[in-house]
Scaffold this active site. Structure first.
Site, short mmCIF file in Angstrom:
data_model
loop_
_atom_site.label_atom_id
_atom_site.label_comp_id
_atom_site.label_asym_id
_atom_site.label_seq_id
_atom_site.Cartn_x
_atom_site.Cartn_y
_atom_site.Cartn_z
N LYS A 208 -17.96 -38.38 38.25
CA LYS A 208 -17.18 -38.23 36.95
C LYS A 208 -17.52 -36.70 36.54
CE LYS A 208 -18.08 -39.49 32.03
NZ LYS A 208 -18.84 -40.45 31.02
N GLU A 214 -25.87 -34.72 44.84
CA GLU A 214 -26.02 -35.53 45.84
C GLU A 214 -24.66 -35.73 46.42
OE1 GLU A 214 -27.31 -36.16 42.98
OE2 GLU A 214 -29.42 -37.01 43.60
N GLY A 270 -20.37 -43.38 33.25
CA GLY A 270 -20.38 -43.63 34.66
C GLY A 270 -20.76 -45.14 35.13
N ARG A 271 -21.65 -45.64 34.32
CA ARG A 271 -22.05 -47.30 34.82
C ARG A 271 -21.15 -48.30 34.53
NH1 ARG A 271 -25.49 -44.39 31.60
NH2 ARG A 271 -25.92 -45.31 29.71
N GLU A 356 -30.24 -48.12 33.01
CA GLU A 356 -29.96 -46.83 32.50
C GLU A 356 -29.31 -46.75 30.99
OE1 GLU A 356 -28.38 -43.57 35.38
OE2 GLU A 356 -26.63 -44.13 34.43
N HIS A 387 -37.79 -67.72 49.64
CA HIS A 387 -38.86 -67.37 50.55
C HIS A 387 -39.48 -66.24 50.44
CE1 HIS A 387 -37.69 -71.36 52.56
NE2 HIS A 387 -36.49 -70.87 52.10
N LYS A 511 -33.66 -34.24 37.87
CA LYS A 511 -32.54 -33.63 38.48
C LYS A 511 -32.86 -31.81 38.42
CE LYS A 511 -28.41 -36.02 37.22
NZ LYS A 511 -27.35 -36.12 36.48
O1 F6P Z 1 -27.75 -40.98 37.40
C1 F6P Z 1 -27.23 -40.14 36.35
C2 F6P Z 1 -25.91 -40.10 36.49
O2 F6P Z 1 -25.39 -39.33 35.38
C3 F6P Z 1 -25.08 -41.63 36.11
O3 F6P Z 1 -25.09 -42.13 34.93
C4 F6P Z 1 -24.03 -41.50 36.81
O4 F6P Z 1 -23.39 -42.93 37.07
C5 F6P Z 1 -24.57 -40.91 38.25
O5 F6P Z 1 -25.33 -39.84 37.61
C6 F6P Z 1 -23.13 -40.07 38.86
O6 F6P Z 1 -22.65 -39.04 38.14
P1 F6P Z 1 -21.14 -38.54 38.46
O7 F6P Z 1 -20.32 -39.68 38.47
O8 F6P Z 1 -20.99 -37.29 37.59
O9 F6P Z 1 -21.43 -37.91 39.75
#
Ligand code: F6P
Length: 546
Positions: A208, A214, A270-271, A356, A387, A511
């Site tokens: 987003k 990452e 995002g979620r 979240e 199990h 972060k």
């Molecule tokens: O974990 C924090 C967060 O901002 C989430 O809300 C989001 O889904 C994720 O990181 C990834 O963010 P992006 O889509 O901006 O890479």
């Protein structure tokens, strides 16, 4: 302090506390007293048959919970969300994932602009691209057909499509290999690409913000891998990388042409984003028609949530049940137990959606909450869990409300032999909720001739609450219905708790600190203000890796 009445001082809350302090009948008694309980406590929404009769509630409990929802104006906030008001107050944003599945002719405005045409323009662009990849018309740089799709993203830019891809595997093009890379651990990208031909591989960089470390790190490494495999020609990137983002500037900076960018907007959390452009990998896998069926499923439950009366409103009922357990029974967790191998990532997806969203301890106006908010959500596919950890649910000391999700039919492509296993799977499904609710009394155990010293060990108290969600089969539409059900359940709870379910400031500190610590690991740099424990661990890490 704000003027909003404190939740726990509302008469409706106090009435629930009083109700809770009275002796609570066992589920056995509740069912014995009311032969129509199962029927009365079942709600049908689209293809979902939701039986909440095995919950620790009476008509009075449900009425009091609905009173609480009315007092906290859950439906008022719901309507504000659907209208596009900026209910995400800490980010001053609208919350409009529901617009992602609105019909073409709907009108939903944000800042005076109807967003629905934009949604459909992107859906059409995605459909066109997905078709071109699926048909072989879109080829890689060397002219080879795309056979592998690797989605690089994390959190909401990974969990939704990854979960849905697993859920809908039976509907996917089996000639395509679709993988999901999220972890910044290089092993993730390594395992996802080690057996792939770069000339046949499309990377979808999903972010987003397009600033998530990452994702950008993995995407950069993927580009190096691609270029190394294709002789270093930078022009290859245009045929092998597309972006899903709200941030065109950063996408361009990364080197992806915005013609190859699929847009979404800041009013999609995002979620809550996998039915936006973030679902492109899924759309390539299942095809645009199936994707649209999934959106129809979401929309069906949106409409239900928007229009059903409180007594029959499934997300409201499920949300309030969670409040009953979390706030009045001290339950700390909520288990989600799908009896479908295809839903192996379902609970992981819900963890972000729920935790979240509602892992908050500050009210919308900024005051601290003085009540429990979101539960720990956990679980794995049912029979495997039986199990492993079901022992604790049956005979442990903790109250663990659980949702059981199952299907009447196995997926069509299973062989007859494997289809025949479905009844056994579902026998377990039904048996577990029965055992959890009704248990086995000491008298019943004795009647089986069990030695007296063993009786307490073999007794099941029962009275463990469960909700059963049954559908005919796991189709794209049913998956959409299930996800929308949980999205709105989470919404209901956040509304009652008076928290902002749509921000996620809690992930920021880690972060920032990671960025600060990284130079200490790579270069041994001094990190000012590092606490003694972390400083010693960093030193140990550097020594150990020599
Ligand atoms: O974990 C924090 C967060 O901002 C989430 O809300 C989001 O889904 C994720 O990181 C990834 O963010 P992006 O889509 O901006 O890479």
């Amino acid at each position: 302090m704000s003027d909003t009445p404190k939740l726990t001082q509302r008469p409706e809350w106090i009435a629930l506390e009083e109700h809770r302090s009275r002796p609570q009948p066992h589920l056995r008694e509740l069912f014995a007293a009311d032969p129509s309980r199962a029927e009365r406590y079942t709600v049908r929404v689209g293809d979902l048959y939701i039986d909440y009769s095995k919950n620790l509630v009476t008509d009075e409990t449900l009425r009091l919970l609905r009173d609480l929802a009315a007092a906290t104006d859950v439906f008022g906030l719901r309507d504000a969300m659907f209208r596009g008001e900026k209910i995400n107050i800490t980010e001053n944003r609208a919350v409009l994932h529901t617009a992602l599945r609105a019909p073409r002719d709907a009108v939903i405005e944000v800042d005076g602009e109807n967003v629905v045409p934009k949604v459909h323009a992107v859906l059409d662009k995605m459909s066109d691209f997905a078709q071109r990849v699926r048909s072989g018309e879109w080829t890689g740089h060397t002219g080879k057909r795309i056979k592998n799709v690797v989605n690089i993203g994390i959190g909401g830019s990974d969990l939704g499509p990854a979960m849905a891809y697993e859920a809908l595997r039976a509907f996917t093009d089996r000639d395509l290999t679709v993988r999901f890379v999220s972890n910044v651990d290089g092993a993730d990208l390594h395992e996802a690409t080690r057996d792939l031909d770069p000339a046949e591989t499309l990377f979808i960089v999903a972010s987003k913000t397009f600033t998530t470390i990452e994702t950008i790190t993995n995407a950069t490494s993927a580009r190096s891998w691609l270029l190394a495999g294709l002789g270093g020609d930078e022009a290859a990137v245009a045929k092998h990388f597309v972006a899903l983002s709200t941030n065109a500037e950063k996408v361009t900076e990364f080197g992806i042409d915005t013609a190859n960018m699929f847009e979404f907007w800041d009013w999609v959390g995002g979620r809550y984003s996998y039915d936006s452009a973030i679902g492109l990998s899924l759309m390539i896998a299942i095809g645009p028609d199936r994707f649209r069926e999934m959106l129809d499923g979401f929309r069906l439950v949106d409409e239900h949530f928007r229009t059903a009366p409180a007594e029959a409103n499934a997300p409201l009922i499920l949300g309030l049940l969670g409040i009953w357990y979390g706030n009045f029974h001290d339950a700390q967790t909520h288990a989600v137990l799908p009896y479908s191998h295809y839903l192996s990532r379902f609970t992981a997806y819900l963890q972000q959606l729920d935790m979240e969203s509602n892992g908050k301890s500050v009210q919308r106006e900024g005051d601290p909450v003085q009540w429990q908010t979101g539960p720990v959500v956990w679980g794995t596919p049912g029979t495997n869990g039986q199990h492993a950890y079901y022992q604790l649910i049956h005979q442990g000391t903790k109250l663990i409300p659980a949702d059981f999700i199952g299907f009447a039919r196995p997926v069509a492509e299973l062989s007859d032999t494997l289809k025949a296993q479905h009844d056994l799977l579902m026998a377990n499904f039904f048996a577990q909720t029965q055992a959890l609710a009704f248990g086995k009394s000491a008298e019943e155990v004795r009647a089986e001739g069990v030695a007296e010293e063993q009786v307490t060990h073999r007794t099941f108290h029962g009275n463990h609450p469960t909700t059963t969600i049954l559908a005919t089969e796991l189709t794209p539409s049913v998956l959409g219905q299930l996800i929308a059900l949980y999205e709105h359940k989470v919404f209901v709870q956040g509304a009652v708790w008076n928290i902002d379910s749509f921000d996620q400031w809690g992930v920021e500190l880690g972060k920032v600190l990671a960025k600060r610590v990284e130079p200490a690991l790579t270069e041994g740099a001094e990190v000012p203000g590092l606490d003694p424990s972390t400083a010693a661990l960093v030193a140990a890490y550097r020594t150990l890796r020599k």
